[in-house]
Design a protein around this motif. Structure first.
Motif, mmCIF file in Angstrom:
data_model
loop_
_atom_site.group_PDB
_atom_site.id
_atom_site.type_symbol
_atom_site.label_atom_id
_atom_site.label_comp_id
_atom_site.label_asym_id
_atom_site.label_seq_id
_atom_site.Cartn_x
_atom_site.Cartn_y
_atom_site.Cartn_z
ATOM 1 N N LYS A 83 -5.835 1.576 -10.811
ATOM 2 C CA LYS A 83 -5.709 1.302 -9.375
ATOM 3 C C LYS A 83 -6.369 -0.032 -9.015
ATOM 4 C CE LYS A 83 -7.675 3.183 -5.060
ATOM 5 N NZ LYS A 83 -6.601 2.913 -4.082
ATOM 6 N N GLN A 104 0.799 9.313 -10.345
ATOM 7 C CA GLN A 104 0.777 7.874 -10.092
ATOM 8 C C GLN A 104 2.048 7.441 -9.349
ATOM 9 O OE1 GLN A 104 -2.054 5.971 -11.337
ATOM 10 N NE2 GLN A 104 -2.673 8.114 -11.517
ATOM 11 N N PRO A 105 2.011 6.278 -8.696
ATOM 12 C CA PRO A 105 3.236 5.766 -8.063
ATOM 13 C C PRO A 105 4.306 5.467 -9.108
ATOM 14 C CG PRO A 105 1.285 4.576 -7.295
ATOM 15 C CD PRO A 105 0.857 5.399 -8.459
ATOM 16 N N ASP A 140 -1.512 -1.161 -4.214
ATOM 17 C CA ASP A 140 -2.636 -0.246 -4.009
ATOM 18 C C ASP A 140 -2.084 1.105 -3.576
ATOM 19 O OD1 ASP A 140 -5.209 0.676 -3.874
ATOM 20 O OD2 ASP A 140 -5.587 -0.102 -1.862
ATOM 21 N N TRP A 141 -2.799 2.172 -3.889
ATOM 22 C CA TRP A 141 -2.333 3.503 -3.503
ATOM 23 C C TRP A 141 -3.514 4.447 -3.331
ATOM 24 C CZ3 TRP A 141 -1.359 1.281 -8.315
ATOM 25 C CH2 TRP A 141 -2.029 1.853 -9.406
ATOM 26 N N THR A 142 -3.273 5.516 -2.612
ATOM 27 C CA THR A 142 -4.289 6.556 -2.440
ATOM 28 C C THR A 142 -4.341 7.395 -3.715
ATOM 29 O OG1 THR A 142 -2.587 7.893 -1.342
ATOM 30 C CG2 THR A 142 -4.152 6.738 0.069
ATOM 31 N N GLN A 154 2.909 10.848 1.413
ATOM 32 C CA GLN A 154 4.272 11.031 0.933
ATOM 33 C C GLN A 154 4.479 12.411 0.309
ATOM 34 O OE1 GLN A 154 5.351 7.893 -1.778
ATOM 35 N NE2 GLN A 154 5.193 6.277 -0.231
ATOM 36 N N LYS A 194 -4.392 -3.503 -7.827
ATOM 37 C CA LYS A 194 -4.675 -4.054 -6.498
ATOM 38 C C LYS A 194 -4.998 -5.541 -6.576
ATOM 39 C CE LYS A 194 -7.759 -3.345 -2.534
ATOM 40 N NZ LYS A 194 -8.874 -2.502 -1.979
ATOM 41 N N LYS A 214 0.850 -1.193 0.000
ATOM 42 C CA LYS A 214 0.000 0.000 0.000
ATOM 43 C C LYS A 214 0.884 1.241 0.000
ATOM 44 C CE LYS A 214 -3.963 2.300 0.831
ATOM 45 N NZ LYS A 214 -5.214 2.205 0.066
ATOM 46 N N ILE A 215 0.653 2.133 -0.940
ATOM 47 C CA ILE A 215 1.423 3.374 -1.042
ATOM 48 C C ILE A 215 0.503 4.548 -0.732
ATOM 49 C CG2 ILE A 215 2.784 4.850 -2.557
ATOM 50 C CD1 ILE A 215 3.503 2.391 -4.181
ATOM 51 N N ASP A 216 0.831 5.287 0.302
ATOM 52 C CA ASP A 216 0.036 6.457 0.673
ATOM 53 C C ASP A 216 0.627 7.681 -0.021
ATOM 54 O OD1 ASP A 216 -1.460 8.468 1.787
ATOM 55 O OD2 ASP A 216 -1.477 7.595 3.796
ATOM 56 N N LEU A 217 0.234 7.880 -1.270
ATOM 57 C CA LEU A 217 0.789 8.993 -2.045
ATOM 58 C C LEU A 217 0.477 10.343 -1.424
ATOM 59 C CD1 LEU A 217 0.213 8.069 -5.805
ATOM 60 C CD2 LEU A 217 2.391 8.349 -4.620
#
Length: 211
Positions: A61, A106-107, A72-74, A9, A65, A3-6
């Motif tokens: 997204k 995007q990540p 997954d990311w915000t 960050q 996932k 999980k990436i909390d963009l």
């Protein structure tokens, strides 16, 4: 699943106190991007671009996932970069000559094959207009000034004047295109409460020659 909390960050780069200019150093960011022209109001091309952008961003997204990437990311807010044909200042240009690029960050882990797969899935599901015009891109604005504007888009000039004054007082000149990050949905938010982060890339101003 990773999980990436963009939003967490990038929070220092995507926040500012209302009405107070801030200097930031923007890194290279990966994004989904689509381009077009004209004033956004009543512009079918703009509406279709925004529809395709959101559709692909959410499809990407969801597939990431549940797919092999297990990623997954915000979701980041939509953004717009604005300029005018012939490098005419935006405020002086005919609105029909406005150019824009809409994007959602995007990540770094997102790849071109992942985007192609998401496009294919979205095409099969709803096939929004302008889907083929979307691309995976990267932007790097470097040193930039930004300010949180509270209010309708029509009053942004008040905040931009503050950015220009701050730049001049601190030895900078504007070095890039007008950039907006949209934290409010104009279809739902009251105009006086809308939040838009305004960003202008800057560079050190040339020294004034001495006689």
């Amino acid at each position: 699943m990773r999980k990436i909390d963009l939003r967490k960050q990038l929070k220092p780069l995507y926040s500012a106190k209302p009405g107070i200019p801030a200097l930031v150093e923007m890194p290279r960011l990966k994004c989904l991007m689509i381009e077009g022209q004209g004033h956004p109001e009543g512009n079918v091309q703009f509406q279709e671009a925004m529809q395709a952008l959101f559709g692909l961003a959410y499809t990407l997204k969801f597939k990431s996932k549940l797919g092999p990437a297990k990623l997954d990311w915000t979701m980041m807010p939509p953004e717009g970069i604005w300029w005018a044909r012939g490098d005419v200042p935006l405020e002086k240009a005919d609105k029909a000559d406005w150019r824009w690029a809409l994007l959602i960050v995007q990540p770094d882990a997102v790849t071109a094959p992942m985007v192609r797969e998401a496009k294919a899935a979205l095409r099969e599901k709803s096939n929004p207009p302008r889907l083929d015009d979307l691309r995976l891109a990267s932007i790097r604005e470097g040193k930039s000034l930004q300010i949180m504007h509270i209010g309708p888009y029509s009053t942004e000039q008040d905040s931009l004047v503050k950015l220009h004054h701050f730049a001049a007082e601190n030895g900078y000149s504007i070095g890039g295109r007008h950039h907006e990050i949209y934290f409010s949905d104009p279809r739902r938010a009251k105009p006086e409460k809308m939040k838009t982060l305004l960003r202008l890339p800057v560079k050190r101003a040339a020294p004034v020659p001495r006689n």
